[in-house]
Design an enzyme around this catalytic site. Structure first.
Site, short mmCIF file in Angstrom:
data_model
loop_
_atom_site.label_atom_id
_atom_site.label_comp_id
_atom_site.label_asym_id
_atom_site.label_seq_id
_atom_site.Cartn_x
_atom_site.Cartn_y
_atom_site.Cartn_z
N LYS A 207 28.22 45.96 -60.95
CA LYS A 207 28.42 46.11 -59.51
C LYS A 207 27.68 44.98 -58.80
O LYS A 207 26.46 44.96 -58.74
CB LYS A 207 27.88 47.48 -59.07
CG LYS A 207 28.01 47.77 -57.58
CD LYS A 207 29.42 48.11 -57.20
CE LYS A 207 29.47 48.57 -55.74
NZ LYS A 207 28.76 49.84 -55.50
N LYS B 265 21.18 52.44 -59.27
CA LYS B 265 21.00 51.65 -58.05
C LYS B 265 19.55 51.81 -57.59
O LYS B 265 19.20 52.83 -56.99
CB LYS B 265 21.97 52.14 -56.97
CG LYS B 265 21.83 51.46 -55.64
CD LYS B 265 22.96 51.82 -54.69
CE LYS B 265 23.13 53.33 -54.54
NZ LYS B 265 24.18 53.65 -53.55
N GLU C 203 35.46 55.93 -54.16
CA GLU C 203 34.11 55.39 -54.07
C GLU C 203 33.49 55.73 -52.72
O GLU C 203 34.15 55.69 -51.70
CB GLU C 203 34.13 53.86 -54.20
CG GLU C 203 34.83 53.32 -55.43
CD GLU C 203 34.93 51.80 -55.38
OE1 GLU C 203 35.63 51.25 -56.24
OE2 GLU C 203 34.33 51.18 -54.47
N SER C 204 32.21 56.05 -52.72
CA SER C 204 31.39 56.28 -51.53
C SER C 204 31.63 57.65 -50.90
O SER C 204 32.77 58.13 -50.84
CB SER C 204 31.60 55.20 -50.45
OG SER C 204 31.07 53.97 -50.85
N GLU D 113 26.14 55.57 -60.92
CA GLU D 113 25.62 54.26 -60.56
C GLU D 113 24.10 54.20 -60.61
O GLU D 113 23.41 55.00 -59.96
CB GLU D 113 26.09 53.88 -59.15
CG GLU D 113 25.78 52.46 -58.77
CD GLU D 113 26.68 51.98 -57.66
OE1 GLU D 113 27.78 51.48 -57.99
OE2 GLU D 113 26.31 52.14 -56.48
N ASN E 200 37.23 52.37 -51.37
CA ASN E 200 35.90 52.57 -50.81
C ASN E 200 36.02 53.33 -49.49
O ASN E 200 36.62 52.84 -48.54
CB ASN E 200 35.21 51.23 -50.60
CG ASN E 200 33.75 51.36 -50.28
OD1 ASN E 200 33.25 52.46 -50.02
ND2 ASN E 200 33.03 50.25 -50.27
N GLU F 175 38.29 46.63 -55.61
CA GLU F 175 37.97 47.57 -54.54
C GLU F 175 38.74 47.23 -53.27
O GLU F 175 38.80 46.08 -52.84
CB GLU F 175 36.47 47.52 -54.25
CG GLU F 175 36.04 48.44 -53.12
CD GLU F 175 34.55 48.36 -52.87
OE1 GLU F 175 33.78 48.75 -53.77
OE2 GLU F 175 34.15 47.87 -51.78
#
Length: 270
Positions: A116, A57, A212-213, A55, A182, A161
């Site tokens: 995103k 970001k 994710e995360s 990602e 997530n 998600e």
């Protein structure tokens, strides 16, 4: 639709800004010829790499600091490090993203690019061409089936998600074929890798599943893969430092089982 009172203040602010942008959405409709996300994951597997969506970001309300590097150079470094696909933040107010940056990155790389953002209305789908768009089940609620259909009608692949089994059921009922779990609870912004482990067993085998995360090390990669992740979406652990080296460490996590030397950050948003 999510009750804002149940969200963390930072997330409420993001959602409010998304709704404001939706009210000013474009009227010209995009038509996308997408790169195949699942095929990209399969190519990574065939090459001995863990499929990672890296990602880009610039900043985040849950981490400190801003990355000032050229985002195209960052994206190219991630691809050089073995990323199967890229995620690009386009949310401007809280993450410093832009659709222009996504457009530049997509023109510079040959892997699928996920947009995103926090899409809450169909008009937002027309902001920019990408290969994949994100729909967050918690944010869109009963609108998910219509938004999913609208995205597919434009040609997008769609990542839906979810955070729990109830949201997973809604995503599957809407027809989602690519699902991300997530690990961050948007109500309290707490990250728990056990979230993925609790939801993953209920995802059908024919659904492409992302974690994710909270993925900050090769050990985390192996944990999520053991729990059933087809791919991983990783942000801060790649952006914090040398993006090519960090990406390579994660994509090689299964081949280099002893190599837990990548950034093991505690700042782990999506």
């Amino acid at each position: 639709m999510e009750d804002p009172a149940e969200l963390a203040p930072a997330v409420r602010s993001i959602l409010s800004a998304a709704r404001d942008r939706a009210a000013k959405g474009r009227t010209d409709r995009v038509d996308v010829d997408p790169r195949d996300l699942r095929a990209a994951f399969d190519r990574a597997e065939a090459d001995g790499r863990v499929p990672v969506v890296a990602e880009v970001k610039p900043t985040s309300p849950t981490t400190g600091g801003t990355r000032e590097d050229d985002p195209v150079a960052l994206a190219e470094g991630m691809v050089a490090g073995g990323a199967a696909a890229l995620s690009v933040l386009t949310e401007p107010e809280h993450f410093g993203g832009s659709v222009k940056v996504l457009d530049r990155i997509r023109s510079a790389v040959d892997v699928p690019v996920l947009r995103k953002d926090f899409v809450v209305a169909e008009s937002q789908l027309d902001a920019v061409e990408s290969d994949v768009v994100l729909l967050i089940a918690r944010f869109v609620g009963d609108d998910l089936p219509d938004l999913l259909a609208g995205a597919r009608d434009r040609g997008f692949r769609v990542l839906v998600e979810v955070h729990d089994r109830e949201e997973l059921a809604a995503a599957l009922d809407a027809g989602a074929t690519t699902v991300g779990v997530n690990n961050r609870d948007l109500a309290e912004l707490v990250v728990d890798l056990g979230t993925f482990e609790s939801v993953a067993p209920h995802v059908p085998d024919d659904v492409t599943l992302l974690a994710e995360s909270g993925i900050g090390s090769p050990a985390d990669v192996r944990r999520m893969r053991a729990a059933g992740a087809d791919a991983l979406l990783v942000g801060s652990a790649i952006m914090d430092g040398d993006v090519e080296a960090n990406t390579r460490a994660l994509t090689r996590a299964e081949a280099d089982d002893e190599g837990d030397s990548t950034t093991d950050t505690t700042e782990t948003p999506t």
